[in-house]
Scaffold this motif. Sequence first.
Motif, short mmCIF file in Angstrom:
data_model
loop_
_atom_site.label_atom_id
_atom_site.label_comp_id
_atom_site.label_asym_id
_atom_site.label_seq_id
_atom_site.Cartn_x
_atom_site.Cartn_y
_atom_site.Cartn_z
N GLU A 103 -36.88 -25.53 28.86
CA GLU A 103 -36.95 -25.51 27.52
C GLU A 103 -37.14 -24.23 26.67
O GLU A 103 -36.51 -24.01 25.48
CB GLU A 103 -37.72 -26.61 26.98
N SER A 162 -33.58 -23.26 26.78
CA SER A 162 -32.86 -24.43 25.92
C SER A 162 -32.88 -25.79 26.73
O SER A 162 -33.19 -25.79 28.04
CB SER A 162 -31.20 -23.97 26.00
N ASP A 218 -30.71 -27.91 26.88
CA ASP A 218 -29.31 -28.29 27.37
C ASP A 218 -29.22 -27.43 28.67
O ASP A 218 -29.28 -26.29 28.81
CB ASP A 218 -28.39 -27.85 26.69
N MET A 264 -26.77 -26.34 30.85
CA MET A 264 -25.92 -25.27 30.92
C MET A 264 -26.21 -24.04 30.00
O MET A 264 -26.15 -22.99 30.21
CB MET A 264 -24.37 -25.57 30.78
N GLU A 265 -26.61 -24.48 28.92
CA GLU A 265 -27.20 -23.26 27.89
C GLU A 265 -28.24 -22.74 28.34
O GLU A 265 -28.49 -21.50 27.98
CB GLU A 265 -27.22 -24.09 26.41
N CYS A 266 -29.37 -23.64 29.03
CA CYS A 266 -30.33 -22.67 29.56
C CYS A 266 -30.15 -21.54 30.35
O CYS A 266 -30.59 -20.60 30.48
CB CYS A 266 -31.39 -23.97 30.31
N ARG A 313 -27.11 -20.11 30.35
CA ARG A 313 -26.48 -18.94 29.73
C ARG A 313 -27.63 -18.04 28.97
O ARG A 313 -27.29 -16.89 28.92
CB ARG A 313 -25.44 -19.70 28.71
N VAL A 314 -28.58 -18.72 28.21
CA VAL A 314 -29.42 -17.85 27.35
C VAL A 314 -30.21 -16.96 28.60
O VAL A 314 -30.14 -15.85 28.47
CB VAL A 314 -30.42 -18.76 26.75
N THR A 324 -27.93 -14.19 29.42
CA THR A 324 -27.98 -13.23 28.40
C THR A 324 -29.23 -12.35 28.11
O THR A 324 -28.86 -11.14 27.93
CB THR A 324 -27.81 -13.86 26.96
N LEU A 353 -19.51 -19.58 35.08
CA LEU A 353 -20.98 -19.46 34.87
C LEU A 353 -21.76 -19.24 36.16
O LEU A 353 -22.59 -18.46 36.35
CB LEU A 353 -21.38 -20.79 34.20
#
Length: 192
Positions: A18, A21, A23, A25-27, A29-30, A33, A62
Amino acid sequence: MRRFVLDTSLFTNPDTMEQFSADPMECVRVFLTLARRTPTEFYMPLSVYEEFMRVRELPEDLAADFETEVWVRSPRRFQLTIPADVLYEFINEVRERIDRGLRIAEEHTKRAGELAKMRPEIITELRESFRSAMRKGLLDSREDVDVVLLAMELDAELATADQGMRKFANRVGVKLVTPEYLRRIMENLGQG
């Protein structure tokens, strides 16, 4: 340059993922980055990467981005040594856990024997109690061993929420990072 060896728990344990993220997939991605902006090397053993891919099912783009930022590499198992004292401690702990597990099984068997009809929740309670006594806080898979050995070999920091891995890594002198702080650590390193 700092090095981190990553465990799947960073991306699957709700308490650690968390920070990037909620989520899944967003986890990832972040994390990626931040990893691009950080002058740091990230590693993950192949066995753990394969486990991660089964759990998260990353899309190809990804997954390719992940492999760009995280080196997938297994430890050199045949070149590493672990002090015998650590092995003896591990064996003693496993033996104590087996004894605790047996006592739990005996207790539940007695409880079940007192009932005219066995309730399904007794089996569920037995399973959960037994799992907790046997596995919680113990190095209990080849993937776990690979992560610790790779961190040991690379003199890297271990990033995992798994208490068994953290405990064993500490015994053999592997550097540890608090997994819930990884994002902040990455941001701090990216500013330097």
